[in-house]
Design a protein around this motif. Structure first.
Motif, short mmCIF file in Angstrom:
data_model
loop_
_atom_site.label_atom_id
_atom_site.label_comp_id
_atom_site.label_asym_id
_atom_site.label_seq_id
_atom_site.Cartn_x
_atom_site.Cartn_y
_atom_site.Cartn_z
N PRO A 34 12.09 -10.74 -0.84
CA PRO A 34 13.55 -10.79 -0.77
C PRO A 34 14.19 -9.57 -0.08
N THR A 35 13.46 -8.48 0.01
CA THR A 35 14.04 -7.29 0.65
C THR A 35 13.10 -6.76 1.74
N PRO A 36 13.02 -7.47 2.87
CA PRO A 36 12.22 -6.95 3.99
C PRO A 36 12.80 -5.61 4.45
N ARG A 37 12.00 -4.81 5.13
CA ARG A 37 12.41 -3.47 5.52
C ARG A 37 12.74 -3.41 7.01
N THR A 38 13.94 -2.93 7.32
CA THR A 38 14.33 -2.73 8.71
C THR A 38 14.06 -1.28 9.08
N VAL A 39 13.30 -1.10 10.14
CA VAL A 39 12.83 0.23 10.54
C VAL A 39 13.27 0.54 11.96
N THR A 40 13.81 1.73 12.13
CA THR A 40 14.11 2.25 13.47
C THR A 40 12.95 3.11 13.93
N VAL A 41 12.39 2.78 15.08
CA VAL A 41 11.28 3.56 15.64
C VAL A 41 11.81 4.34 16.84
N ASP A 42 11.69 5.66 16.78
CA ASP A 42 12.15 6.53 17.86
C ASP A 42 11.10 7.59 18.11
N THR A 43 10.40 7.47 19.22
CA THR A 43 9.37 8.45 19.56
C THR A 43 9.79 9.33 20.74
N THR A 44 11.04 9.19 21.18
CA THR A 44 11.51 9.92 22.36
C THR A 44 12.04 11.29 21.96
N ALA A 45 11.48 12.32 22.55
CA ALA A 45 11.90 13.69 22.24
C ALA A 45 13.16 14.05 23.02
N PRO A 46 14.05 14.84 22.43
CA PRO A 46 15.23 15.29 23.17
C PRO A 46 14.84 16.35 24.20
N ALA A 47 15.64 16.46 25.25
CA ALA A 47 15.43 17.49 26.27
C ALA A 47 16.79 18.01 26.71
N SER A 58 0.67 -18.90 -6.39
CA SER A 58 0.74 -17.92 -5.31
C SER A 58 0.85 -16.51 -5.87
N PRO A 59 0.28 -15.54 -5.17
CA PRO A 59 0.44 -14.14 -5.60
C PRO A 59 1.90 -13.70 -5.41
N ILE A 60 2.26 -12.66 -6.12
CA ILE A 60 3.65 -12.18 -6.12
C ILE A 60 3.67 -10.72 -5.64
N LEU A 61 4.49 -10.46 -4.63
CA LEU A 61 4.67 -9.09 -4.15
C LEU A 61 5.51 -8.31 -5.15
N THR A 62 5.06 -7.12 -5.49
CA THR A 62 5.79 -6.29 -6.46
C THR A 62 6.46 -5.08 -5.82
N ALA A 63 5.97 -4.63 -4.66
CA ALA A 63 6.60 -3.47 -4.00
C ALA A 63 6.20 -3.46 -2.53
N PHE A 64 7.18 -3.08 -1.69
CA PHE A 64 6.90 -2.91 -0.27
C PHE A 64 7.95 -1.97 0.31
N THR A 65 7.49 -0.89 0.92
CA THR A 65 8.39 0.04 1.59
C THR A 65 7.82 0.42 2.95
N ALA A 66 8.71 0.78 3.87
CA ALA A 66 8.31 1.23 5.20
C ALA A 66 9.22 2.39 5.58
N THR A 67 8.64 3.42 6.18
CA THR A 67 9.39 4.63 6.51
C THR A 67 10.32 4.40 7.69
N SER A 68 11.59 4.74 7.51
CA SER A 68 12.58 4.64 8.59
C SER A 68 13.53 5.82 8.50
N PRO A 69 13.79 6.50 9.63
CA PRO A 69 13.23 6.22 10.94
C PRO A 69 11.78 6.68 11.03
N SER A 70 11.06 6.07 11.96
CA SER A 70 9.68 6.47 12.21
C SER A 70 9.62 7.11 13.59
N THR A 71 9.01 8.29 13.67
CA THR A 71 8.85 8.97 14.95
C THR A 71 7.48 8.67 15.56
#
Length: 215
Positions: A92-105, A9-22
């Motif tokens: 072994p290290t999945p990425r938890t991401v907070t997605v927030d697209t709501t603008a403040p008012a 099987s192939p081996i994952l060497t790197a994985f990142t995801a931007t958090s928080p994401s707007t």
């Protein structure tokens, strides 16, 4: 004789995801893997269960984004496969991401917009619909033509400014600019201007008798 089947099987060497994401399209800055022959497919899921090599959604190159349907918190699992159908083990290290697209008012102010007879040198309170990044709350991003306009405090979704040396019966204007952001970096979509008028000068003049007679 035929070659031995590829069972590695192939081996994952790197994985990142931007958090928080707007943005609902979550940026994936890195997604790399190695294989004894070649990596032929990439896939991101929200489940720790390995996908099948024949499932839909595999791409020939590492995706630069992963799209979700709405704001929320997501745990992203990366997968790769090779031409023989071998799928990588769970990362072994999945990425938890907070997605927030709501603008403040701005939700309310004290004094309210258009208020009259406001006491001289009253403080000004601004409330937002969600928590704001207090580093963006200052006298550059929130301006006023009131003398003595000074930033006082900011906490969660509220900020207070103070004033001084105000004049009676005078209208003062405040503008909350789009440079104010929430804690995840979403800016206000529109500026919020408001104004109020100070109280009239007190009547300190005594009445004057102009005539008095007695018989």
């Amino acid at each position: 004789t035929e070659s031995a089947p590829d069972t590695e099987s192939p081996i994952l060497t790197a994985f990142t995801a931007t958090s928080p994401s707007t943005n609902l399209n979550i940026p994936i800055p890195s997604f790399t893997a190695t294989d004894n022959v070649a990596v032929t497919g990439y896939k991101i899921t929200e489940s720790a269960t390995p996908p099948l090599a024949g499932d839909a959604g595999w791409t020939g190159t590492a995706p630069a984004t992963y799209t979700v349907a709405s704001d929320g918190t997501y745990t992203l699992y990366p997968w790769v496969k090779d031409a023989a159908g071998n799928v990588s083990a769970v990362f072994p290290t999945p990425r938890t991401v907070t997605v927030d697209t709501t603008a403040p008012a701005v939700s309310s102010t004290i004094p309210t917009n258009g208020a009259a007879s406001v006491a001289l040198n009253s403080s000004v309170t601004i409330n937002w619909s969600e928590n704001v990044n207090c580093s963006t709350v200052n006298t550059t991003n929130i301006t006023s033509d009131s003398p003595g306009w000074t930033f006082s405090t900011c906490s969660t979704n509220q900020a207070v400014f103070t004033t001084s040396a105000q004049a009676n019966s005078t209208t003062y204007n405040i503008n909350v600019s789009t440079a104010v952001t929430d804690t995840n970096g979403n800016p206000m979509t529109a500026a919020y201007p408001f104004s109020y008028t100070t109280e009239s000068a007190p009547d300190t003049e005594s009445p004057i008798l102009t005539a008095f007679t007695a018989t």
